[in-house]
Design a protein around this motif. Structure first.
Motif, PDB file in Angstrom:
ATOM      1  N   VAL A  62      52.095  49.070  40.167  1.00  0.00           N
ATOM      2  CA  VAL A  62      51.423  49.385  38.915  1.00  0.00           C
ATOM      3  C   VAL A  62      52.049  48.550  37.806  1.00  0.00           C
ATOM      4  O   VAL A  62      53.269  48.538  37.633  1.00  0.00           O
ATOM      5  N   ALA A  63      51.209  47.833  37.064  1.00  0.00           N
ATOM      6  CA  ALA A  63      51.695  46.911  36.035  1.00  0.00           C
ATOM      7  C   ALA A  63      51.621  47.516  34.632  1.00  0.00           C
ATOM      8  O   ALA A  63      52.505  47.280  33.817  1.00  0.00           O
ATOM      9  N   ALA A  64      50.571  48.273  34.353  1.00  0.00           N
ATOM     10  CA  ALA A  64      50.404  48.792  32.992  1.00  0.00           C
ATOM     11  C   ALA A  64      49.382  49.919  32.977  1.00  0.00           C
ATOM     12  O   ALA A  64      48.568  50.062  33.888  1.00  0.00           O
ATOM     13  N   ARG A  65      49.452  50.704  31.915  1.00  0.00           N
ATOM     14  CA  ARG A  65      48.470  51.765  31.676  1.00  0.00           C
ATOM     15  C   ARG A  65      47.226  51.124  31.080  1.00  0.00           C
ATOM     16  O   ARG A  65      47.310  50.210  30.271  1.00  0.00           O
ATOM     17  N   LEU A  66      46.066  51.593  31.488  1.00  0.00           N
ATOM     18  CA  LEU A  66      44.802  51.052  31.001  1.00  0.00           C
ATOM     19  C   LEU A  66      44.240  51.979  29.933  1.00  0.00           C
ATOM     20  O   LEU A  66      44.088  53.178  30.163  1.00  0.00           O
ATOM     21  N   THR A  67      43.970  51.431  28.758  1.00  0.00           N
ATOM     22  CA  THR A  67      43.390  52.200  27.652  1.00  0.00           C
ATOM     23  C   THR A  67      42.109  51.517  27.202  1.00  0.00           C
ATOM     24  O   THR A  67      41.847  50.358  27.529  1.00  0.00           O
ATOM     25  N   TRP A  68      41.296  52.252  26.411  1.00  0.00           N
ATOM     26  CA  TRP A  68      40.063  51.670  25.904  1.00  0.00           C
ATOM     27  C   TRP A  68      40.357  50.417  25.079  1.00  0.00           C
ATOM     28  O   TRP A  68      39.649  49.419  25.182  1.00  0.00           O
ATOM     29  N   SER A  69      41.396  50.450  24.250  1.00  0.00           N
ATOM     30  CA  SER A  69      41.679  49.275  23.414  1.00  0.00           C
ATOM     31  C   SER A  69      42.047  48.065  24.280  1.00  0.00           C
ATOM     32  O   SER A  69      41.618  46.942  23.996  1.00  0.00           O
ATOM     33  N   ARG A  70      42.814  48.284  25.320  1.00  0.00           N
ATOM     34  CA  ARG A  70      43.184  47.179  26.210  1.00  0.00           C
ATOM     35  C   ARG A  70      41.960  46.639  26.944  1.00  0.00           C
ATOM     36  O   ARG A  70      41.799  45.434  27.110  1.00  0.00           O
ATOM     37  N   VAL A  71      41.095  47.531  27.406  1.00  0.00           N
ATOM     38  CA  VAL A  71      39.883  47.124  28.120  1.00  0.00           C
ATOM     39  C   VAL A  71      38.979  46.305  27.206  1.00  0.00           C
ATOM     40  O   VAL A  71      38.491  45.232  27.580  1.00  0.00           O
ATOM     41  N   LEU A  72      38.763  46.797  25.984  1.00  0.00           N
ATOM     42  CA  LEU A  72      37.863  46.098  25.058  1.00  0.00           C
ATOM     43  C   LEU A  72      38.450  44.767  24.601  1.00  0.00           C
ATOM     44  O   LEU A  72      37.738  43.771  24.482  1.00  0.00           O
ATOM     45  N   ARG A  73      39.753  44.734  24.362  1.00  0.00           N
ATOM     46  CA  ARG A  73      40.407  43.487  23.958  1.00  0.00           C
ATOM     47  C   ARG A  73      40.315  42.447  25.083  1.00  0.00           C
ATOM     48  O   ARG A  73      39.992  41.286  24.846  1.00  0.00           O
ATOM     49  N   SER A  74      40.573  42.878  26.306  1.00  0.00           N
ATOM     50  CA  SER A  74      40.482  41.979  27.447  1.00  0.00           C
ATOM     51  C   SER A  74      39.054  41.472  27.637  1.00  0.00           C
ATOM     52  O   SER A  74      38.833  40.287  27.909  1.00  0.00           O
ATOM     53  N   GLY A  75      38.076  42.361  27.488  1.00  0.00           N
ATOM     54  CA  GLY A  75      36.671  41.958  27.605  1.00  0.00           C
ATOM     55  C   GLY A  75      36.270  40.971  26.523  1.00  0.00           C
ATOM     56  O   GLY A  75      35.554  39.999  26.782  1.00  0.00           O
ATOM     57  N   ALA A  76      36.747  41.200  25.307  1.00  0.00           N
ATOM     58  CA  ALA A  76      36.439  40.293  24.203  1.00  0.00           C
ATOM     59  C   ALA A  76      37.040  38.911  24.449  1.00  0.00           C
ATOM     60  O   ALA A  76      36.382  37.887  24.219  1.00  0.00           O
ATOM     61  N   LEU A  77      38.277  38.876  24.937  1.00  0.00           N
ATOM     62  CA  LEU A  77      38.926  37.583  25.186  1.00  0.00           C
ATOM     63  C   LEU A  77      38.256  36.802  26.315  1.00  0.00           C
ATOM     64  O   LEU A  77      38.003  35.605  26.192  1.00  0.00           O
TER      65      LEU A  77
END
Length: 164
Positions: A62-77
């Protein structure tokens, strides 16, 4: 009718069991690799050698916790990179498109990237709120050699383990 060449299962890309006699056993792949490298450095016929992982297992780290902000930021990038690429292609191959095509591609990529990431993450309904990386590892790694060279290989690896 028989042919001059009958392919073996390994030549056809099918999984086959390894053959050979064990000449060394190691706790890590790195140690087994070092042993084979030692054999190669000492002109042992390494084409007769196989490294076999015994008792394989899948390890998920396990590398990191997944949150909505991380998901949306990754999708935007990721969407921005793809949109920028499409915009650049449009600006290169469309006469008079200029910077507008690049900006439209970038903005469209961000929107679609965020939407796609949000849809994928939302579909999990919180069942997988982490990022992980899987790895196939083995409990031990055996080095095998064809019988014609096994004794010589065993002697060479014994000298390696004794520090000679």
């Amino acid at each position: 009718m028989t042919t001059a060449f009958t392919p073996t299962p390994s030549a056809m890309g099918l999984p086959t069991l390894p053959d050979g006699w064990p000449i060394g056993s190691y706790d890590t792949y790195e140690q087994a690799q070092r042993a084979v490298d030692h054999l190669a450095d000492n002109e042992f016929p390494v084409q007769d050698v196989t490294i076999v992982g015994v008792e394989p297992m899948v390890v998920e780290r396990v590398a990191a916790r997944l949150t909505w902000s991380r998901v949306l930021r990754s999708g935007a990038l990721s969407g921005a990179w793809f949109g920028l690429f499409v915009g650049l292609l449009l600006s290169l191959f469309s006469p008079g498109a200029g910077i507008a095509a690049i900006l439209i591609g970038l903005a469209s990529g961000v929107v679609f990237g965020v939407a796609a990431s949000a849809a994928r993450y939302g579909a999990t309904r919180g069942q997988r709120d982490f990022v992980s990386h899987s790895q196939l590892v083995a409990r031990r790694y055996d080095v095998l050699s064809k019988p014609r060279n096994a004794e010589q290989g065993r002697d060479m690896l014994a000298k390696l383990s004794m520090g000679f």
